[in-house]
Scaffold this motif. Structure first.
Motif, mmCIF file in Angstrom:
data_model
loop_
_atom_site.group_PDB
_atom_site.id
_atom_site.type_symbol
_atom_site.label_atom_id
_atom_site.label_comp_id
_atom_site.label_asym_id
_atom_site.label_seq_id
_atom_site.Cartn_x
_atom_site.Cartn_y
_atom_site.Cartn_z
ATOM 1 N N ALA A 1 0.678 -1.143 -0.052
ATOM 2 C CA ALA A 1 -0.002 -0.095 -0.040
ATOM 3 C C ALA A 1 0.800 1.261 -0.094
ATOM 4 C CB ALA A 1 -0.923 0.055 1.205
ATOM 5 N N ILE A 2 0.339 2.216 -0.763
ATOM 6 C CA ILE A 2 1.300 3.355 -0.805
ATOM 7 C C ILE A 2 1.091 4.318 0.606
ATOM 8 C CG2 ILE A 2 0.967 3.850 -3.358
ATOM 9 C CD1 ILE A 2 -1.126 5.865 -2.648
ATOM 10 N N GLU A 3 1.813 5.147 0.698
ATOM 11 C CA GLU A 3 1.715 5.703 2.004
ATOM 12 C C GLU A 3 0.636 6.611 2.188
ATOM 13 O OE1 GLU A 3 4.762 9.122 4.688
ATOM 14 O OE2 GLU A 3 5.349 8.177 2.844
ATOM 15 N N GLY A 4 -0.134 6.532 3.134
ATOM 16 C CA GLY A 4 -1.339 7.434 3.480
ATOM 17 C C GLY A 4 -2.695 6.941 2.646
ATOM 18 N N HIS B 1 -5.994 4.508 2.837
ATOM 19 C CA HIS B 1 -6.724 4.208 3.887
ATOM 20 C C HIS B 1 -7.482 3.015 3.351
ATOM 21 C CE1 HIS B 1 -7.804 8.655 5.741
ATOM 22 N NE2 HIS B 1 -6.703 8.295 5.219
ATOM 23 N N TRP B 2 -7.642 1.882 4.733
ATOM 24 C CA TRP B 2 -8.261 0.961 4.127
ATOM 25 C C TRP B 2 -9.747 0.827 3.951
ATOM 26 C CZ3 TRP B 2 -3.833 -1.568 3.487
ATOM 27 C CH2 TRP B 2 -2.858 -1.381 4.125
ATOM 28 N N GLU C 1 -11.015 -10.169 9.374
ATOM 29 C CA GLU C 1 -12.550 -10.451 8.698
ATOM 30 C C GLU C 1 -12.321 -9.800 7.374
ATOM 31 O OE1 GLU C 1 -15.205 -10.086 12.764
ATOM 32 O OE2 GLU C 1 -14.774 -8.247 11.773
ATOM 33 N N ARG C 2 -12.124 -8.682 7.209
ATOM 34 C CA ARG C 2 -12.118 -8.188 5.952
ATOM 35 C C ARG C 2 -11.169 -8.989 4.891
ATOM 36 N NH1 ARG C 2 -10.892 -1.975 6.940
ATOM 37 N NH2 ARG C 2 -10.101 -2.796 9.036
#
Length: 443
Positions: free
Chosen positions: A267-270, A272-273, A281-282
């Motif tokens: 994931a890139i910095e910053g 959001h999931w 769970e996700r």
């Protein structure tokens, strides 16, 4: 056989096991490439010969026009249990060799890993089975059947027919499926749940042919805007899948630290999931939906016209406890409800695979957990879910309902299976070999 004796014997055998693994990796057994069907056949022959050399009755079999598989058997003492050891010898395409740091089919050791396509997924599974039976030699305490499939990477379409055709040869009390992974380097795992898969192509059409955007824009909707609205409807504002009627459930209480999530996901910095609930769970027990491809005009060279049709590939992972039949019906209903402005929508199913939930209780699982604990120097295994799909496991559970199915493997969070620079962690591979030998011994 005591664990110290197993480790000592493995140390003697590992150079030869490693050579055999590397020889298998050099065979470009890409089942998705018709031009390399001969390599898939050559791979099956190499696997057959390896187990035949260990005293197994080994042959190449297929069913319903499927790819060549290897079935090898060696009886145990009278009255002993039978264990089926599964892996697959076909591999994913290497894709762009320029993305690899070394040639994809030339095994290369760098640091603590061996890099090559199939070095982990799943020719290391074959090598782990080979190591275990070599360590035990003629003192196998159980009967062993080895089943090495040749089309797992293209969906195992002929597997149900294969299991039906050769069911008597494959009957076993315990089935070890070496095609998953461990929780982390130094932390073993048993995989107890996997999400299912529904892949489909959705096409939206608004025109019979392209027309001038100035002459007709503002009145006639183009297919790209219509498809964009359909795609946008698939998630709510938080990123949860918005398709009604899909199943979701709780996951094991396993901590997945934020820094590890970011490192392993790339994931890139910053960033959001998306979605709600715990991370596992996700990833393991809730549905997910991704757009993995688009057919539309390229930006470079695009004409100033309204696009008449556009197409997207939807990859939907369904939670354990759901069925592909239900998920596909829910997806179809959602798409038909959300296609705008009277546009024409066509849904074409690409493939499906059922989710799996394993009741990992009973004597065989107790033996497996203890074998893992010893092989990993006292670290107990995690009961792990997997967000991806291995649909053939459901076929095994259906074909052999009385057997204990253990889903194990050699992969770790940085294996990069299916991607460039796939790599096998060599120390973890040795622990897998020790654990499987202990398992066969203690069953």
């Amino acid at each position: 056989m005591h664990i110290d004796a197993i480790r000592a014997r493995l140390a003697e055998l590992m150079p030869a096991v490693r050579r055999d693994l590397e020889d298998l990796v050099r065979i470009e057994s890409v089942s998705a490439d018709p031009a390399r069907a001969g390599e898939v056949q050559r791979s099956a022959e190499a696997v057959r010969d390896l187990f035949a050399a260990e005293g197994f009755d080994a042959e190449i079999l297929s069913a319903d026009g499927g790819a060549p598989a290897v079935v090898a058997t060696k009886p145990g003492p009278p009255g002993s249990r039978t264990v089926l050891l599964y892996a697959h010898h076909d591999v994913q395409p290497e894709n762009d060799p320029a993305e690899w740091d070394s040639p994809p089919f030339e095994p290369t050791e760098r640091g603590d890993r061996l890099y090559a396509r199939g070095a982990a997924d799943d020719k290391a599974g074959i090598a782990a089975h080979l190591a275990a039976v070599r360590i035990l030699g003629d003192e196998l305490p159980v009967g062993v059947t080895v089943f090495i499939e040749g089309e797992e990477e293209v969906g195992s379409d002929s597997l149900p027919a294969f299991l039906e055709t050769y069911q008597e040869r494959l009957e076993a009390d315990v089935i070890v499926i070496a095609d998953s992974g461990n929780w982390d380097i130094g932390v073993p795992a048993l995989t107890t749940s996997l999400r299912g898969l529904v892949r489909a192509d959705v096409e939206v059409r608004t025109l019979t042919h392209a027309v001038h955007s100035g002459m007709w824009g503002g009145l006639v909707p183009d297919a790209l805007i219509a498809l964009s609205r359909v795609v946008a409807s698939l998630h709510d504002d938080a990123g949860n899948v918005a398709v009604a009627g899909l199943h979701a459930g709780p996951a094991a209480d396993v901590d997945y630290p934020e820094e590890r999530l970011r490192a392993e996901s790339g994931a890139i910095e910053g960033l959001h999931w998306i979605g709600s609930g715990s991370a596992v769970e996700r990833l393991w027990t809730k549905p997910s939906l991704s757009i993995t491809g688009l057919d539309a005009p390229k930006v470079d060279g695009a004409s100033n016209t309204l696009v008449p049709s556009a197409r997207a590939k939807i990859s939907m992972r369904i939670a354990p406890g759901d069925t592909t039949e239900n998920a596909l019906a829910c997806l179809r209903a959602h798409l038909e409800q959300h296609v705008p402005w009277g546009a024409e929508l066509t849904l074409t199913v690409v493939d499906t695979g059922e989710a799996t939930q394993i009741d990992a209780t009973g004597p065989a699982y107790d033996v497996a957990r203890e074998a893992f604990r010893q092989a990993w120097d006292g670290t107990a295994p995690v009961d792990m879910g997997v967000g991806g799909s291995i649909p053939f496991i459901a076929a095994f559970l259906e074909a052999f309902p009385e057997a204990s199915v253990l889903v194990t493997g050699v992969e770790d969070p940085d294996t990069r299976a299916h991607g460039a620079n796939e790599g096998l962690h060599l120390a973890e591979f040795e622990r897998v070999c020790v654990a499987e030998t202990l398992l066969l011994t203690n069953l």
